[in-house]
Write a protein that holds these residues in place. Structure first.
Motif, short mmCIF file in Angstrom:
data_model
loop_
_atom_site.label_atom_id
_atom_site.label_comp_id
_atom_site.label_asym_id
_atom_site.label_seq_id
_atom_site.Cartn_x
_atom_site.Cartn_y
_atom_site.Cartn_z
N ARG A 411 0.76 -1.10 0.01
CA ARG A 411 0.15 -0.07 -0.08
C ARG A 411 0.83 1.09 0.17
O ARG A 411 1.03 1.87 0.84
CB ARG A 411 -0.97 -0.12 1.13
CG ARG A 411 -1.99 1.20 1.14
CD ARG A 411 -2.71 1.30 2.20
NE ARG A 411 -3.48 2.54 2.21
CZ ARG A 411 -4.75 2.92 3.04
NH1 ARG A 411 -4.80 2.37 3.98
NH2 ARG A 411 -5.22 4.06 2.64
N TYR A 606 -10.33 2.92 -5.16
CA TYR A 606 -9.00 1.86 -5.14
C TYR A 606 -8.29 2.00 -6.50
O TYR A 606 -8.95 1.70 -7.56
CB TYR A 606 -9.48 0.28 -4.82
CG TYR A 606 -10.50 0.34 -3.63
CD1 TYR A 606 -9.84 0.09 -2.25
CD2 TYR A 606 -11.77 0.51 -3.89
CE1 TYR A 606 -10.66 -0.17 -1.14
CE2 TYR A 606 -12.46 0.49 -2.50
CZ TYR A 606 -12.00 0.10 -1.32
OH TYR A 606 -12.77 0.11 -0.29
N LYS A 649 -11.60 -7.52 -3.39
CA LYS A 649 -10.80 -7.23 -1.96
C LYS A 649 -11.50 -5.99 -1.32
O LYS A 649 -11.50 -5.97 0.01
CB LYS A 649 -9.41 -6.98 -2.15
CG LYS A 649 -8.53 -7.78 -2.66
CD LYS A 649 -8.34 -9.10 -1.77
CE LYS A 649 -7.69 -8.52 -0.51
NZ LYS A 649 -7.26 -10.01 0.62
N ARG A 650 -12.27 -4.95 -1.95
CA ARG A 650 -12.88 -4.14 -1.27
C ARG A 650 -14.20 -4.48 -0.54
O ARG A 650 -14.59 -3.97 0.39
CB ARG A 650 -13.34 -3.06 -2.29
CG ARG A 650 -14.55 -3.53 -3.18
CD ARG A 650 -15.16 -2.31 -4.26
NE ARG A 650 -16.10 -2.66 -5.09
CZ ARG A 650 -16.72 -1.91 -5.69
NH1 ARG A 650 -16.36 -0.80 -5.88
NH2 ARG A 650 -17.60 -2.36 -6.68
N ASP A 653 -12.96 -4.35 3.13
CA ASP A 653 -12.67 -3.60 3.76
C ASP A 653 -13.56 -2.83 4.54
O ASP A 653 -14.84 -2.30 4.07
CB ASP A 653 -12.25 -2.27 2.20
CG ASP A 653 -11.79 -1.14 2.92
OD1 ASP A 653 -11.57 -1.05 4.23
OD2 ASP A 653 -11.61 -0.18 2.09
N ARG A 656 -14.85 0.78 3.65
CA ARG A 656 -15.38 1.29 2.49
C ARG A 656 -16.44 2.30 2.60
O ARG A 656 -16.66 3.18 1.49
CB ARG A 656 -15.98 -0.14 1.73
CG ARG A 656 -16.59 -0.06 0.20
CD ARG A 656 -16.92 -1.17 -0.27
NE ARG A 656 -17.71 -1.15 -1.42
CZ ARG A 656 -18.34 -1.99 -2.23
NH1 ARG A 656 -18.08 -3.18 -1.63
NH2 ARG A 656 -18.81 -1.68 -3.36
N THR A 676 -7.32 -0.23 5.19
CA THR A 676 -7.93 -0.81 4.27
C THR A 676 -8.01 -2.22 4.48
O THR A 676 -7.68 -2.89 5.59
CB THR A 676 -7.58 -0.28 2.77
OG1 THR A 676 -8.57 -0.86 1.80
CG2 THR A 676 -6.28 -0.91 2.52
N PHE A 677 -8.34 -2.94 3.42
CA PHE A 677 -8.45 -4.55 3.55
C PHE A 677 -6.77 -5.09 3.88
O PHE A 677 -5.98 -4.51 3.22
CB PHE A 677 -8.67 -5.22 2.07
CG PHE A 677 -8.47 -4.77 0.92
CD1 PHE A 677 -7.35 -5.19 0.36
CD2 PHE A 677 -9.21 -3.69 0.25
CE1 PHE A 677 -6.75 -4.72 -0.86
CE2 PHE A 677 -8.61 -3.28 -1.15
CZ PHE A 677 -7.41 -3.66 -1.46
#
Length: 682
Positions: A411, A606, A649-650, A653, A656, A676-677
């Motif tokens: 990230r 994202y 993946k979101r 999260d 989100r 985040t995730f």
């Protein structure tokens, strides 16, 4: 302030007026500062510091104020000794440097005649121009035609002109009239006009009362002000009352022309010396004759022109005449400043260097080169841009992921190569909103400027077109956007730039209502073959999140069923440059329209940058169309993989939705990075 003044009415360079050169920053270079340190063995160590890493601390360059303007004007009055002499040129720069071979900029003042109107602008302008200002002494009575001849001699002077460089003429009010006359008389010279509040017709309804008032005022007004109100030695008990009455009177009479300058009423003696009664009456007559001459000649002007309009100037401006002037000038753009007055360049928030930059009016050759003529944003310009995007950035809290050489997803932008050329190829989200926060993040984290290939409508507009005003796209142009074309693409890669390309174009950004997001790429693309010629690293990326920001309720097909919307779409599309005419099917459909959207509770953006695809050493291999097409399909597949990865993946999260993010901000501070995730390698 050290001022270089030329002798006589004909401008002459003195050896002391030339300034030292400095290395000019190209568009692909980085703006860096150097930190010095010392190692244990005593040797010096240097490290480059990213000036964009802490934009919150960035401050605008210290500039002189209206009070400085009045002080310098008084110095001019004292140095003239009451005689003044003829008009003459001077350099407002102190010890500033300029780029070698920079264009000449001539400033023609407005009704004040001091030539000090750029006093707040000269330092930044001196970095990209050779600046000279015209000064009219207080007692000068030079006719308008002689002033125009003086400027023409300067424009044609070999000692001033730089070969193959344009000449910029900046004119305010009456000075704009002189600039128009000079451009009309010299069509063979490459002139760029910057007209601030040009006077194409004098507002007699406002000026006639002023002329009548001046006629009845006694000649001893300066001494009466100084003797009775003691402004120089301190405020008399009646001074504040006098100032309030004067300012209110001037404000009621029209404000724009005199309200700004009389705001510094403690300097009324200086103002009275700059504007003796006879001189001011002469200037008003000069204004009328100059505006009449400019109005008769403006239809023969072919020069590139930028008009700057103040919203609070009720004395001189006439909107109908400005519109007529724009129609008469073939290459003209208008920029409005609703909250500014007559003396535009002396006011806060108006930076001529920045205006020329975002309007793409700064060039060093016969034609504008979007690559070599681009200048990097200053830290303060980036700060202002970041603040303009703050609402969007805070609402979507973008997540940036990149891929290291070993395949690890992190990230940060650690997986992004430092040296170019680098080509970022990805999907185009709705309205391209992802590019703005990405450009900010790249500069702040990696000191990398992203040069996005954008639709030509953001850079040019026909007179009378219904396309949006060019000022709407300032935020895109300040961060280096370039009109999409094969020539610009080639030049960017040759200059080792970091380039963003959306193969899907406008059609992909404006997909249909209810459709699952998919790529609308051409069957064939040449970007792989061109990229391989320069050993470019190709980085596929995917972006998702627009479906969490808004919902489309009126798409292209819906709008084409409504007659008046269909006519608007066809008219706007007709006014723009046609792209992809050689393609077939959906990709060829590049009709411009604004989809009907309903905002949603903001989700999150994202953006995932995949592993770089190397083309260095594969020039011969990728010159083959079939081999290049294989890489093209590989890039497309990687973009789709990045999008699928983010969509999956979101879902895991926890931040989100905007409400958990707000709670996180409240507990950890607004400057904190929201989690985040989980990444698989972490």
């Amino acid at each position: 302030m050290a001022i270089t003044i030329t002798d006589g009415i004909c401008p002459i360079f003195s050896s002391g007026s030339r300034r030292a050169d400095f290395s000019y920053l190209k568009s692909n270079q980085r703006l860096t500062s150097v930190a010095l340190g010392r190692l244990r063995d005593g040797s010096k160590a240097t490290a480059t510091v990213n000036p964009y890493s802490d934009t919150e601390a960035a401050r605008p360059e210290e500039r002189k104020s209206l009070m400085d303007f009045l002080a310098e004007a008084e110095n001019f009055y004292i140095s003239e000794g009451g005689d003044g002499g003829p008009p003459r040129w001077f350099s407002p720069l102190e010890c500033s440097s300029r780029a070698p071979g920079s264009p000449l900029l001539l400033y023609i003042p407005g009704i004040d005649g001091t030539g000090l109107g750029l006093i707040r602008q000269h330092r930044r302008l001196g970095e990209i121009f050779d600046v000279w200002c015209l000064h009219f002494p207080a007692t000068d009575r030079t006719p308008a035609r002689d002033i125009v001849r003086l400027i023409e001699r300067t424009v044609r002077s070999e000692s001033y002109r730089v070969p193959n460089r344009p000449i910029y003429i900046v004119g305010e009010s009456v000075g704009a009239c002189f600039a128009l006359d000079v451009a009309a008389s010299n069509p063979d010279i490459d002139i760029v006009l910057i007209l601030a509040n040009p006077v194409t017709r004098v507002n007699n309804f406002m000026l006639q009362p002023l002329s009548s008032l001046l006629e009845i005022l006694p000649d001893q007004v300066p001494s009466l002000i100084e003797d009775n109100f003691v402004f120089r030695e301190g405020y008399h008990q009646y001074a504040a009352m006098f100032e309030s009455m004067l300012n209110e009177t001037v404000k009621q009479m029209g404000g724009g022309l005199l309200g700004d300058i009389f705001a510094a009423s403690a300097n009324l003696p200086t103002l009275a010396r700059i504007f003796p009664k006879d001189t001011l009456l002469w200037k008003l007559q000069l204004l009328k004759s100059a505006s009449a001459s400019a109005k008769s000649h403006m239809y023969t002007v072919k020069a590139q022109t930028l008009i700057l309009l103040s919203g609070r100037d009720q004395w001189l401006l006439n909107k109908e005449d400005i519109e007529r002037l724009c129609c008469a000038l073939p290459k003209c753009e208008v920029r409005e400043f609703a909250n500014n007055g007559q003396f535009l360049f002396l006011e806060d928030g108006v930076d001529l260097a920045t205006i020329l930059k975002i309007a793409y009016y700064y060039r060093r050759g016969k034609k504008l080169d979007y690559i070599s003529d681009y200048t990097l944003p200053t830290p303060f310009e980036l700060k202002e841009f970041e603040q303009s995007q703050r609402l969007l950035t805070d609402a979507v809290s973008p997540v940036f992921l990149s891929t290291l050489d070993n395949g690890t997803v992190v990230r940060s932008l650690a997986g992004i190569p430092s040296e170019g050329p680098v080509l970022y190829v990805g999907n185009h989200m709705l309205l391209g909103l992802e590019l703005r926060p990405a450009a900010i993040h790249f500069l702040k984290e990696r000191n990398i400027i992203l040069r996005g290939l954008a639709h030509p409508l953001m850079f040019a507009k026909k007179i009378g077109s219904k396309l949006p005003d060019m000022q709407m796209f300032d935020s895109v142009r300040i961060i280096g956007a370039v009109p999409v074309s094969n020539t610009n693409f080639y030049k960017l890669l040759r200059s080792k730039a970091h380039v963003v390309l959306y193969p899907g174009g406008v059609r992909e950004a404006l997909h249909r209502k209810g459709e699952e997001y998919k790529l609308f790429w051409p069957e064939h693309s040449e970007f792989v073959r061109i990229a391989s010629k320069f050993g470019t690293k190709i980085i596929p990326f995917g972006a998702v999140g627009e479906d969490d920001l808004c919902q489309m309720v009126l798409d292209y097909n819906d709008q084409m069923k409504i007659p008046f919307l269909k006519n608007i779409i066809e008219e706007i599309t007709q006014d723009t440059i046609k792209l992809r005419n050689d393609e077939e099917g959906e990709v060829r459909n590049q009709d411009l329209h604004m989809p009907g959207l309903i905002p949603k509770i903001p989700g999150r953006y994202y953006i995932y940058f995949g592993k770089p695809i190397e083309t260095k050493g594969r020039e011969k291999e990728l010159n083959d169309k079939e081999k290049a097409h294989e890489v093209y399909l590989e890039v497309k597949s990687e973009v789709e993989r990045c999008m699928t990865y983010l969509k999956t993946k979101r879902e895991s999260d926890p931040y989100r939705n905007i409400f958990p993010r707000l709670l996180y901000y409240l507990s950890h501070g607004l400057s904190s990075q929201i989690p985040t995730f989980d990444l698989p390698n972490h």
